[in-house]
Write an enzyme that holds these catalytic residues in place. Structure first.
Site, PDB file in Angstrom:
ATOM      1  N   LYS A 192      -0.139  14.828   0.894  1.00 43.10           N
ATOM      2  CA  LYS A 192      -1.426  15.253   0.338  1.00 43.10           C
ATOM      3  C   LYS A 192      -1.968  16.482   1.060  1.00 43.10           C
ATOM      4  O   LYS A 192      -2.354  17.465   0.440  1.00 43.10           O
ATOM      5  CB  LYS A 192      -2.439  14.108   0.405  1.00 43.10           C
ATOM      6  CG  LYS A 192      -3.793  14.466  -0.193  1.00 43.10           C
ATOM      7  CD  LYS A 192      -4.815  13.345  -0.051  1.00 43.10           C
ATOM      8  CE  LYS A 192      -4.513  12.179  -0.925  1.00 43.10           C
ATOM      9  NZ  LYS A 192      -5.617  11.171  -0.924  1.00 43.10           N
ATOM     10  N   GLU A 198       5.846  13.861  10.254  1.00 46.61           N
ATOM     11  CA  GLU A 198       7.184  13.374   9.922  1.00 46.61           C
ATOM     12  C   GLU A 198       7.719  14.061   8.672  1.00 46.61           C
ATOM     13  O   GLU A 198       8.883  14.491   8.619  1.00 46.61           O
ATOM     14  CB  GLU A 198       7.179  11.855   9.705  1.00 46.61           C
ATOM     15  CG  GLU A 198       6.754  11.034  10.903  1.00 46.61           C
ATOM     16  CD  GLU A 198       5.289  10.645  10.856  1.00 46.61           C
ATOM     17  OE1 GLU A 198       4.949   9.587  11.390  1.00 46.61           O
ATOM     18  OE2 GLU A 198       4.486  11.413  10.278  1.00 46.61           O
ATOM     19  N   GLY A 252      -2.853   6.527  -0.470  1.00 45.80           N
ATOM     20  CA  GLY A 252      -1.404   6.691  -0.472  1.00 45.80           C
ATOM     21  C   GLY A 252      -0.656   5.484  -0.995  1.00 45.80           C
ATOM     22  O   GLY A 252       0.292   5.611  -1.782  1.00 45.80           O
ATOM     23  N   ARG A 253      -1.069   4.292  -0.599  1.00 44.62           N
ATOM     24  CA  ARG A 253      -0.351   3.084  -1.019  1.00 44.62           C
ATOM     25  C   ARG A 253      -0.667   2.698  -2.458  1.00 44.62           C
ATOM     26  O   ARG A 253      -0.093   1.739  -2.975  1.00 44.62           O
ATOM     27  CB  ARG A 253      -0.659   1.946  -0.053  1.00 44.62           C
ATOM     28  CG  ARG A 253      -2.137   1.612   0.092  1.00 44.62           C
ATOM     29  CD  ARG A 253      -2.371   0.710   1.313  1.00 44.62           C
ATOM     30  NE  ARG A 253      -3.774   0.454   1.570  1.00 44.62           N
ATOM     31  CZ  ARG A 253      -4.577   1.271   2.255  1.00 44.62           C
ATOM     32  NH1 ARG A 253      -4.101   2.422   2.704  1.00 44.62           N
ATOM     33  NH2 ARG A 253      -5.841   0.949   2.477  1.00 44.62           N
ATOM     34  N   GLU A 338      -1.642  -2.890   5.152  1.00 42.34           N
ATOM     35  CA  GLU A 338      -2.446  -1.708   5.475  1.00 42.34           C
ATOM     36  C   GLU A 338      -3.825  -1.816   4.855  1.00 42.34           C
ATOM     37  O   GLU A 338      -4.804  -1.271   5.391  1.00 42.34           O
ATOM     38  CB  GLU A 338      -1.744  -0.436   4.996  1.00 42.34           C
ATOM     39  CG  GLU A 338      -2.356   0.839   5.574  1.00 42.34           C
ATOM     40  CD  GLU A 338      -1.493   2.064   5.352  1.00 42.34           C
ATOM     41  OE1 GLU A 338      -0.674   2.386   6.242  1.00 42.34           O
ATOM     42  OE2 GLU A 338      -1.607   2.697   4.281  1.00 42.34           O
ATOM     43  N   HIS A 369      20.664 -17.616   2.453  1.00 46.58           N
ATOM     44  CA  HIS A 369      21.672 -17.738   3.502  1.00 46.58           C
ATOM     45  C   HIS A 369      21.210 -17.054   4.786  1.00 46.58           C
ATOM     46  O   HIS A 369      22.039 -16.731   5.647  1.00 46.58           O
ATOM     47  CB  HIS A 369      22.990 -17.138   3.015  1.00 46.58           C
ATOM     48  CG  HIS A 369      23.542 -17.860   1.821  1.00 46.58           C
ATOM     49  ND1 HIS A 369      24.434 -18.913   1.928  1.00 46.58           N
ATOM     50  CD2 HIS A 369      23.303 -17.717   0.493  1.00 46.58           C
ATOM     51  CE1 HIS A 369      24.738 -19.361   0.722  1.00 46.58           C
ATOM     52  NE2 HIS A 369      24.059 -18.656  -0.165  1.00 46.58           N
ATOM     53  N   LYS A 479      -0.668   7.971  15.928  1.00 51.24           N
ATOM     54  CA  LYS A 479      -0.355   9.351  15.544  1.00 51.24           C
ATOM     55  C   LYS A 479      -0.874  10.349  16.575  1.00 51.24           C
ATOM     56  O   LYS A 479      -0.182  11.286  16.983  1.00 51.24           O
ATOM     57  CB  LYS A 479      -0.976   9.678  14.180  1.00 51.24           C
ATOM     58  CG  LYS A 479      -0.309   9.039  12.975  1.00 51.24           C
ATOM     59  CD  LYS A 479      -1.031   9.515  11.730  1.00 51.24           C
ATOM     60  CE  LYS A 479      -0.458   8.929  10.465  1.00 51.24           C
ATOM     61  NZ  LYS A 479      -1.186   9.406   9.254  1.00 51.24           N
TER      62      LYS A 479
END
Length: 514
Positions: A192, A198, A252-253, A338, A369, A479
């Site tokens: 954004k 990153e 964002g999510r 979050e 399993h 951050k």
């Protein structure tokens, strides 16, 4: 009022074991089911009875679930800590609808971006020049499109594959670039602010890789951006005509159905992406209009509140019996944890009750399993959401029959168990609550419906807990410290700038890096 109501949950009588509840109420399997869009949601094996449900619905009403829901759909600034509207539901409004934020109808702008995305996606899909789309983002700019691209594998363009790079670990982008052809690779840089460290680190690595192969002039034809920062996008070398924007009222999510979904639209095509949005809207309308006692997100949210605050269950497993949904639990981890991983209420006071659950899961039958032993016979009770489909997006129906037989068997075994007094290690106590969500097939629309269902569950639970589900200040401190430490790993040491343990870690890294 909310805190007192939540406190009262622990004083309610626990329901009878599930076996007894079913024996006492032959209609339970029919009454405790709700249909929302194409989703059949069976919560008959939840650890609730009519008395508990009545109390939960009372809490929903006294907590203002209806009012806060309506405020969200009215475009009000319910994200109070950032003074923003919460408008992700506007992203899937049909053309011609109205959704007002700050006195402005945002639907035309939403469809303007969608139209630009569609024109670009059609061009990429038809030209035949691009065979590999690499989405570079992190968090909501990665998890959503990566999950959805895998989920909708059967709907992908046959000649275009998508990869997703998020981790700043160089192994991530190295593995994606290995064997890729620069001439046929398109990079979608999703950030954004175009300032996420990153994402920009990975984007610069991709840019260098491309320029080394094709020259500086190739950047404009092989990079596009999903961002709102035109200046930074232009500085990077991306033509702002190939920049697709979104808005500060989209978290964002909650952004996979915005321009963040550009790589997905290229993969499945604009028409299928439109069906994806329509699926979201179908559940939005159900959530907006259905009475609370028939409202699927509300019911599932209330059951989750009961588990957390009444029964003390602190985790939830999401178990899709669909290999294509293998990334869905990870997607829900961000959406839920979050959003509702908060310990401070809307007024800034520390909450006096548990909030968001720990969400995890793996697809069936692989999980059977791995960790189902703990779910069946462990000392912790782990509520489960099972997700399954009548048909797989493949021609092998016998596989689907076996897959779904396992889903139904696990749901039954968890709920009712099997007594074996003679061999205690083979005794299954049962009374392990679970919910089963079924649909005919995993389509773009159904995927949108599933995502919207869980979005609104999170909203309702956040309302009841009195927290802001739409900020994420908890990610900031790490951050800031990482940005501070990064130059210390390669430049002049700064003794005693951190605690002694962190200083020792930095010293170890500097010595071994050299």
């Amino acid at each position: 009022m909310n805190s007192l109501s939540l406190d009262s949950l622990s004083e309610l009588d626990r329901p009878a074991p599930l076996g007894e509840l079913f024996a006492a109420d032959p209609s339970r399997a029919e009454r405790y089911v709700v249909q929302a869009g194409d989703l059949r949601i069976d919560w008959s094996k939840a650890a609730v009875d009519d008395t508990i449900l009545a109390s939960l619905l009372g809490i929903a009403e006294s907590s203002g679930v209806v009012q806060r829901r309506d405020a969200m759909f009215a475009g009000e600034h319910i994200n109070v800590t950032e003074d923003r509207a919460v408008g992700h539901v506007a992203l899937r409004q049909p053309r011609g609808a109205t959704f007002t934020i700050d006195g402005h109808d945002v639907v035309p702008e939403v469809h303007e971006v969608l139209d630009s995305m569609a024109a670009f996606a059609d061009r990429v899909r038809s030209e035949g020049r691009i065979a590999h789309v690499v989405n570079i983002g992190i968090g909501g700019s990665d998890l959503g499109p990566a999950m959805a691209d895998r989920a909708l594998r059967a709907f992908r363009h046959e000649d275009i594959r998508c990869s997703f790079v998020s981790n700043v670990d160089g192994a991530d982008i190295a593995s994606v670039l290995a064997g890729s052809d620069p001439a046929s690779t398109l990079f979608v840089v999703a950030s954004k602010t175009f300032g996420t460290i990153e994402t920009l680190t990975n984007a610069r690595t991709a840019r260098t890789w491309l320029v080394e192969a094709l020259g500086e002039s190739a950047v404009v034809d092989h990079f596009v951006a999903v961002s709102t920062n035109a200046e930074r996008v232009s500085e990077f070398g991306i033509d702002t005509a190939n920049m697709f924007g979104f808005w500060d009222w989209v978290g964002g999510r909650y952004s996979v159905d915005s321009a963040i979904g550009l790589s997905l639209m290229i993969s499945i095509g604009p028409d299928a992406f439109g069906e994806f949005l329509a699926g979201f809207h179908l559940i939005d309308e159900h959530f907006r209009t259905a009475p609370l006692h028939e409202n699927a997100p509300v019911i599932m949210a209330l059951i989750g509140v009961w588990y957390a605050n009444g029964l003390g269950y602190d985790t939830k497993a999401v178990l899709p019996y669909a290999h294509d949904l293998s990334r869905f639990p990870a997607y829900l981890q961000q959406l839920d944890m979050e959003s509702n991983g908060k310990s401070v209420d809307l007024a800034g006071n520390r909450v006096q009750h548990d909030t968001g659950p720990i969400v995890w899961g793996e697809p069936g039958t692989n999980g059977q399993h791995a960790f189902y032993q703990l779910i069946h016979q462990g000392t912790r009770i782990i509520p489960c959401d099972f997700i399954g489909f009548a048909h797989g997006n493949h021609p092998r129906q016998e596989h689907q029959d076996l897959l779904m037989a396992n889903l139904f068997a696990q749901s039954e075994a968890l709920a009712f168990g099997r007594a074996n007094d003679a061999e205690p290690h083979r005794n299954f106590e049962g009374d392990r609550p679970n919910t089963v969500i079924l649909a005919e097939r995993l389509t773009p629309s159904v995927l949108g419906q599933l995502i919207a269902l869980y979005e609104h569950i999170v909203h309702v639970q956040g309302t009841i807990w009195g927290i802001n589900s739409y900020d994420q200040w908890g990610v900031e401190l790490g951050k800031e410290l990482a940005n501070q430490i990064t130059p210390e790993l390669t430049g002049e040491p700064t003794p005693d700038r951190h605690d002694s343990a962190t200083n020792a870690l930095i010293d170890w890294y500097r010595r071994h890096r050299a």
